[in-house]
Motif scaffolding. Sequence first.
Motif, PDB file in Angstrom:
ATOM      1  N   THR A 139       0.826  -1.213   0.000  1.00  0.00           N
ATOM      2  CA  THR A 139       0.000   0.000   0.000  1.00  0.00           C
ATOM      3  C   THR A 139       0.859   1.260   0.000  1.00  0.00           C
ATOM      4  O   THR A 139       0.636   2.185  -0.796  1.00  0.00           O
ATOM      5  CB  THR A 139      -0.931   0.015   1.232  1.00  0.00           C
ATOM      6  N   PHE A 178       2.633   3.011  -3.067  1.00  0.00           N
ATOM      7  CA  PHE A 178       1.896   3.903  -3.972  1.00  0.00           C
ATOM      8  C   PHE A 178       1.754   5.306  -3.396  1.00  0.00           C
ATOM      9  O   PHE A 178       1.055   6.140  -3.966  1.00  0.00           O
ATOM     10  CB  PHE A 178       0.498   3.335  -4.268  1.00  0.00           C
ATOM     11  N   TYR A 179       2.427   5.557  -2.260  1.00  0.00           N
ATOM     12  CA  TYR A 179       2.319   6.864  -1.609  1.00  0.00           C
ATOM     13  C   TYR A 179       3.707   7.496  -1.461  1.00  0.00           C
ATOM     14  O   TYR A 179       4.732   6.826  -1.588  1.00  0.00           O
ATOM     15  CB  TYR A 179       1.690   6.727  -0.221  1.00  0.00           C
ATOM     16  N   PHE A 185      -1.008  10.135  -2.272  1.00  0.00           N
ATOM     17  CA  PHE A 185      -1.057   9.063  -3.270  1.00  0.00           C
ATOM     18  C   PHE A 185      -0.393   9.534  -4.567  1.00  0.00           C
ATOM     19  O   PHE A 185      -0.731  10.588  -5.106  1.00  0.00           O
ATOM     20  CB  PHE A 185      -2.513   8.671  -3.545  1.00  0.00           C
ATOM     21  N   VAL A 186       0.581   8.713  -5.062  1.00  0.00           N
ATOM     22  CA  VAL A 186       1.305   9.095  -6.281  1.00  0.00           C
ATOM     23  C   VAL A 186       1.246   7.999  -7.349  1.00  0.00           C
ATOM     24  O   VAL A 186       1.938   8.078  -8.360  1.00  0.00           O
ATOM     25  CB  VAL A 186       2.780   9.417  -5.953  1.00  0.00           C
ATOM     26  N   GLY A 187       0.419   6.981  -7.123  1.00  0.00           N
ATOM     27  CA  GLY A 187       0.287   5.924  -8.117  1.00  0.00           C
ATOM     28  C   GLY A 187       1.575   5.142  -8.311  1.00  0.00           C
ATOM     29  O   GLY A 187       2.207   4.689  -7.350  1.00  0.00           O
ATOM     30  N   LEU A 188       1.984   5.005  -9.562  1.00  0.00           N
ATOM     31  CA  LEU A 188       3.171   4.212  -9.898  1.00  0.00           C
ATOM     32  C   LEU A 188       4.457   5.049  -9.913  1.00  0.00           C
ATOM     33  O   LEU A 188       5.482   4.569 -10.396  1.00  0.00           O
ATOM     34  CB  LEU A 188       2.975   3.556 -11.264  1.00  0.00           C
ATOM     35  N   ARG A 189       4.401   6.272  -9.398  1.00  0.00           N
ATOM     36  CA  ARG A 189       5.586   7.143  -9.442  1.00  0.00           C
ATOM     37  C   ARG A 189       6.796   6.501  -8.774  1.00  0.00           C
ATOM     38  O   ARG A 189       7.913   6.559  -9.305  1.00  0.00           O
ATOM     39  CB  ARG A 189       5.262   8.471  -8.759  1.00  0.00           C
ATOM     40  N   ASN A 190       6.616   5.876  -7.612  1.00  0.00           N
ATOM     41  CA  ASN A 190       7.737   5.262  -6.899  1.00  0.00           C
ATOM     42  C   ASN A 190       8.363   4.131  -7.716  1.00  0.00           C
ATOM     43  O   ASN A 190       9.586   3.966  -7.737  1.00  0.00           O
ATOM     44  CB  ASN A 190       7.283   4.742  -5.538  1.00  0.00           C
ATOM     45  N   TYR A 191       7.522   3.378  -8.399  1.00  0.00           N
ATOM     46  CA  TYR A 191       8.026   2.282  -9.236  1.00  0.00           C
ATOM     47  C   TYR A 191       8.790   2.830 -10.439  1.00  0.00           C
ATOM     48  O   TYR A 191       9.815   2.268 -10.845  1.00  0.00           O
ATOM     49  CB  TYR A 191       6.869   1.389  -9.693  1.00  0.00           C
ATOM     50  N   GLN A 192       8.285   3.908 -11.014  1.00  0.00           N
ATOM     51  CA  GLN A 192       8.970   4.530 -12.150  1.00  0.00           C
ATOM     52  C   GLN A 192      10.343   5.059 -11.749  1.00  0.00           C
ATOM     53  O   GLN A 192      11.331   4.866 -12.470  1.00  0.00           O
ATOM     54  CB  GLN A 192       8.109   5.662 -12.718  1.00  0.00           C
TER      55      GLN A 192
END
Length: 288
Positions: A35, A38-39, A48-55
């Motif tokens: 969870t 995604f923040y 909430f930043v969606g997939l920003r951390n994964y990118q």
Amino acid sequence: MKKRKAKKISPYIYILPTFMILLLVIVVPIIYVVTQSFYTTVADENIFVGLRNYQLAVKDELLWIAMKNNLKLFLCVPVLTVISLAIASVLYNKIRGWRFYRSVIFIPYILAIPVVGIVFSYLLQYNGVFNSILRGAGLEGLALDWLGNPDLAFPSVAVVIIWKQIGFGVVLFLARMMSIDRALYESADVDGASWLQKFCHITIPQTKSIIEFYIIITLIEMLSWVFNFIYVMTAGGPGNKTLVLEYLIYKKSFGGGDFNIAMAISVILLILASILIAIHQVVMRKED
């Protein structure tokens, strides 16, 4: 009817405490990590930043360096498997003192990883015990900086991991060999089969399921179990040559990086480990 229902329900009542502990210790933290990946945290507020951390994680060169090093550690698996099988096969023939040798080989596996890491970090220093022995034997040219040289640090750590893990494979394979019908080996002896022929045509086929299990388990360990070795021996250096995913997560979390990006990398590691676990389950079902 009530008694039958009670018998059906009672096993679940017994496992309920264990299930609750696993839920609190494993499942809840995993849900929290997924969870939070995604923040992002701004002024103590979760946004909430969606997939920003994964990118950001995927764009980070360190992630690919760490994954590459974990894949390199996978090369330890065939080495461990072959050596463990060979030693177990020799001990299976019950050479003189085989029980003592089995115990000695298994001792490194039960030692704490930080202890092993600290001991070998002192042994492998440029002016450490190992190089002092080489210099004393007149082999000055072989006295190298095993953990400080970028070309030697990773192989040195891999050798230490192999040394520690080999005992588990030996005991596992030896336990399986003990259940093999001795008549197979006796028939091979009558036919004049060599040790290598018996090893290839009897030992390996008879231990196939255990070999598959050991390979998958060891792959998972090389992916998500080597943090302590890296932390104690090299701290990911020199020049990120020994950086692995676990240590990268630690650096991102507590070394001045972004905690939420560290959680995203943790989820990536979880997915990779889950794939290996799924492969393991498929292999075990196939064997059943």
